[in-house]
Design a protein around this motif. Structure first.
Motif, PDB file in Angstrom:
ATOM      1  N   TRP A 201      25.016 -19.304  45.580  1.00 17.76           N
ATOM      2  CA  TRP A 201      23.771 -18.896  44.932  1.00 17.76           C
ATOM      3  C   TRP A 201      24.035 -18.428  43.504  1.00 17.76           C
ATOM      4  O   TRP A 201      23.279 -18.761  42.577  1.00 17.76           O
ATOM      5  CB  TRP A 201      23.114 -17.778  45.743  1.00 17.76           C
ATOM      6  N   ALA A 202      25.120 -17.673  43.308  1.00 19.48           N
ATOM      7  CA  ALA A 202      25.447 -17.161  41.975  1.00 19.48           C
ATOM      8  C   ALA A 202      25.651 -18.292  40.978  1.00 19.48           C
ATOM      9  O   ALA A 202      25.204 -18.210  39.821  1.00 19.48           O
ATOM     10  CB  ALA A 202      26.703 -16.282  42.054  1.00 19.48           C
ATOM     11  N   VAL A 203      26.306 -19.358  41.412  1.00 15.70           N
ATOM     12  CA  VAL A 203      26.514 -20.515  40.537  1.00 15.70           C
ATOM     13  C   VAL A 203      25.179 -21.176  40.211  1.00 15.70           C
ATOM     14  O   VAL A 203      24.915 -21.558  39.062  1.00 15.70           O
ATOM     15  CB  VAL A 203      27.475 -21.526  41.198  1.00 15.70           C
ATOM     16  N   GLN A 204      24.309 -21.291  41.208  1.00 17.73           N
ATOM     17  CA  GLN A 204      23.015 -21.953  41.014  1.00 17.73           C
ATOM     18  C   GLN A 204      22.144 -21.225  39.999  1.00 17.73           C
ATOM     19  O   GLN A 204      21.439 -21.859  39.207  1.00 17.73           O
ATOM     20  CB  GLN A 204      22.273 -22.049  42.348  1.00 17.73           C
ATOM     21  N   VAL A 205      22.159 -19.883  40.037  1.00 20.11           N
ATOM     22  CA  VAL A 205      21.255 -19.108  39.173  1.00 20.11           C
ATOM     23  C   VAL A 205      21.967 -18.515  37.971  1.00 20.11           C
ATOM     24  O   VAL A 205      21.377 -17.740  37.215  1.00 20.11           O
ATOM     25  CB  VAL A 205      20.555 -17.989  39.977  1.00 20.11           C
ATOM     26  N   ASP A 206      23.250 -18.892  37.784  1.00 16.93           N
ATOM     27  CA  ASP A 206      24.051 -18.388  36.665  1.00 16.93           C
ATOM     28  C   ASP A 206      24.171 -16.861  36.696  1.00 16.93           C
ATOM     29  O   ASP A 206      24.056 -16.187  35.672  1.00 16.93           O
ATOM     30  CB  ASP A 206      23.460 -18.835  35.312  1.00 16.93           C
ATOM     31  N   ALA A 207      24.389 -16.315  37.911  1.00 16.05           N
ATOM     32  CA  ALA A 207      24.607 -14.875  38.053  1.00 16.05           C
ATOM     33  C   ALA A 207      26.035 -14.529  37.644  1.00 16.05           C
ATOM     34  O   ALA A 207      26.910 -15.393  37.617  1.00 16.05           O
ATOM     35  CB  ALA A 207      24.358 -14.453  39.499  1.00 16.05           C
ATOM     36  N   ARG A 208      26.273 -13.264  37.352  1.00 15.49           N
ATOM     37  CA  ARG A 208      27.627 -12.793  37.082  1.00 15.49           C
ATOM     38  C   ARG A 208      28.201 -12.214  38.370  1.00 15.49           C
ATOM     39  O   ARG A 208      27.605 -11.316  38.962  1.00 15.49           O
ATOM     40  CB  ARG A 208      27.629 -11.753  35.968  1.00 15.49           C
ATOM     41  N   TYR A 209      29.336 -12.740  38.777  1.00 12.64           N
ATOM     42  CA  TYR A 209      29.943 -12.412  40.073  1.00 12.64           C
ATOM     43  C   TYR A 209      31.169 -11.533  39.826  1.00 12.64           C
ATOM     44  O   TYR A 209      32.123 -11.948  39.166  1.00 12.64           O
ATOM     45  CB  TYR A 209      30.346 -13.702  40.778  1.00 12.64           C
ATOM     46  N   LEU A 210      31.130 -10.306  40.342  1.00 15.20           N
ATOM     47  CA  LEU A 210      32.257  -9.380  40.214  1.00 15.20           C
ATOM     48  C   LEU A 210      32.753  -8.989  41.594  1.00 15.20           C
ATOM     49  O   LEU A 210      31.952  -8.746  42.499  1.00 15.20           O
ATOM     50  CB  LEU A 210      31.843  -8.114  39.455  1.00 15.20           C
ATOM     51  N   ARG A 211      34.064  -8.906  41.748  1.00 11.94           N
ATOM     52  CA  ARG A 211      34.655  -8.397  42.981  1.00 11.94           C
ATOM     53  C   ARG A 211      35.110  -6.967  42.712  1.00 11.94           C
ATOM     54  O   ARG A 211      35.993  -6.742  41.877  1.00 11.94           O
ATOM     55  CB  ARG A 211      35.832  -9.271  43.403  1.00 11.94           C
ATOM     56  N   ALA A 212      34.480  -6.013  43.386  1.00  9.37           N
ATOM     57  CA  ALA A 212      34.801  -4.602  43.158  1.00  9.37           C
ATOM     58  C   ALA A 212      36.257  -4.324  43.506  1.00  9.37           C
ATOM     59  O   ALA A 212      36.833  -4.954  44.384  1.00  9.37           O
ATOM     60  CB  ALA A 212      33.872  -3.716  43.988  1.00  9.37           C
ATOM     61  N   LYS A 213      36.830  -3.361  42.834  1.00 11.81           N
ATOM     62  CA  LYS A 213      38.227  -2.983  43.045  1.00 11.81           C
ATOM     63  C   LYS A 213      38.317  -1.522  43.457  1.00 11.81           C
ATOM     64  O   LYS A 213      37.465  -0.711  43.102  1.00 11.81           O
ATOM     65  CB  LYS A 213      39.032  -3.231  41.772  1.00 11.81           C
ATOM     66  N   VAL A 214      39.375  -1.211  44.183  1.00 11.25           N
ATOM     67  CA  VAL A 214      39.579   0.159  44.644  1.00 11.25           C
ATOM     68  C   VAL A 214      39.629   1.126  43.464  1.00 11.25           C
ATOM     69  O   VAL A 214      39.133   2.258  43.535  1.00 11.25           O
ATOM     70  CB  VAL A 214      40.894   0.259  45.462  1.00 11.25           C
ATOM     71  N   GLU A 215      40.174   0.677  42.340  1.00  7.56           N
ATOM     72  CA  GLU A 215      40.359   1.552  41.179  1.00  7.56           C
ATOM     73  C   GLU A 215      39.125   1.677  40.307  1.00  7.56           C
ATOM     74  O   GLU A 215      39.151   2.385  39.291  1.00  7.56           O
ATOM     75  CB  GLU A 215      41.521   1.035  40.320  1.00  7.56           C
ATOM     76  N   TRP A 216      38.032   1.008  40.664  1.00  8.63           N
ATOM     77  CA  TRP A 216      36.858   1.024  39.792  1.00  8.63           C
ATOM     78  C   TRP A 216      36.340   2.436  39.537  1.00  8.63           C
ATOM     79  O   TRP A 216      36.211   3.251  40.465  1.00  8.63           O
ATOM     80  CB  TRP A 216      35.731   0.207  40.422  1.00  8.63           C
ATOM     81  N   THR A 217      36.042   2.694  38.290  1.00  8.66           N
ATOM     82  CA  THR A 217      35.255   3.853  37.850  1.00  8.66           C
ATOM     83  C   THR A 217      34.011   3.259  37.195  1.00  8.66           C
ATOM     84  O   THR A 217      33.958   2.043  36.954  1.00  8.66           O
ATOM     85  CB  THR A 217      36.033   4.675  36.822  1.00  8.66           C
TER      86      THR A 217
END
Length: 242
Positions: free
Chosen positions: A49-65
């Motif tokens: 779906w993200a590719v179809q609608v040109d969404a931005r895809y992020l994979r969250a990380k344990v270190e995220w602030t």
């Protein structure tokens, strides 16, 4: 195997969830939560779906602030990351809201550290831009997010991915395999995989390879003999054919 996306019952539920977000009453409730156990096809469905609608895809990380999250989103949007976090957030919101760019956050459980500060930042972006933000996580994440009503109240719909149905597996066999897979073999793939699409795909590839090696255009359960079709990862052994 053919390069085809199979529209399973989980896919249909995901589409219903997207429709619920688009038809929401409260403009700020633009979050869609997708949950389910590993292997049920969440990431593949949402990524398509993200590719179809040109969404931005992020994979969250344990270190995220919050700042780390915004920096990765800014990079995905090709937005200037310099200056204070407040200024970077403003630039991100301007691009996301101005161009109506949907966002996907996979493995969202990593956003719940430190009082869910990263989710708070995601909520702020959602409130300001009113774009669709799809959050993807394991089954337990819904209960964890529920502890933060200021965030949970922004979720317009929850889609729970479950095991593939026998019909889903038959459909996958029909649409993906280069050979005809008999119904009894499709049923056995469903039984052994326990509806995990990741294992279903591996099993289809295995039986297709056997058929092509034998020069056959179709393959049935009897043709497999006692060949195991999937791996029981919990027991670390191959599952036998009944």
């Amino acid at each position: 195997m053919k390069k085809t996306f199979v529209k399973t019952s989980n896919y249909e539920r995901f589409q219903e969830g997207l429709n619920a977000v688009e038809g929401r009453g409260a403009a700020e409730a633009s979050l869609l939560l997708v949950t389910g156990e590993a292997g049920f096809g969440k990431s593949e469905t949402v990524d398509r779906w993200a590719v179809q609608v040109d969404a931005r895809y992020l994979r969250a990380k344990v270190e995220w602030t919050p700042h780390y999250f915004m920096s990765e989103l800014a990079e995905a949007l090709k937005v200037d990351q310099s200056g204070r976090a407040k200024n970077m957030f403003g630039r991100i919101a301007g691009v996301v809201g101005g161009q109506n760019i949907p966002i996907v956050i996979d493995e969202v459980e990593h956003c719940l550290r430190d009082g869910a500060r990263v989710l708070e930042a995601i909520r702020d972006l959602s409130d300001l831009t009113e774009v669709t933000i799809v959050m993807v996580g394991m089954e337990q994440v819904q209960a964890r997010i529920a502890r933060y009503p200021q965030i949970a109240s922004r979720i317009a719909h929850v889609v729970n991915f479950g095991p593939a149905t026998p019909e889903d597996v038959r459909l996958a066999c029909e649409q993906l395999a280069e050979v005809k897979i008999a119904d009894d073999l499709a049923a056995e793939i469903h039984r052994q995989s326990k509806g995990r699409m990741r294992e279903v795909m591996n099993a289809i590839a295995l039986v297709e390879r056997d058929a092509l090696r034998a020069g056959a255009k179709s393959i049935s359960l009897a043709d497999m003999g006692n060949r195991p079709l999937t791996l029981d990862w919990q027991a670390r052994r191959l599952r036998p054919v009944k």
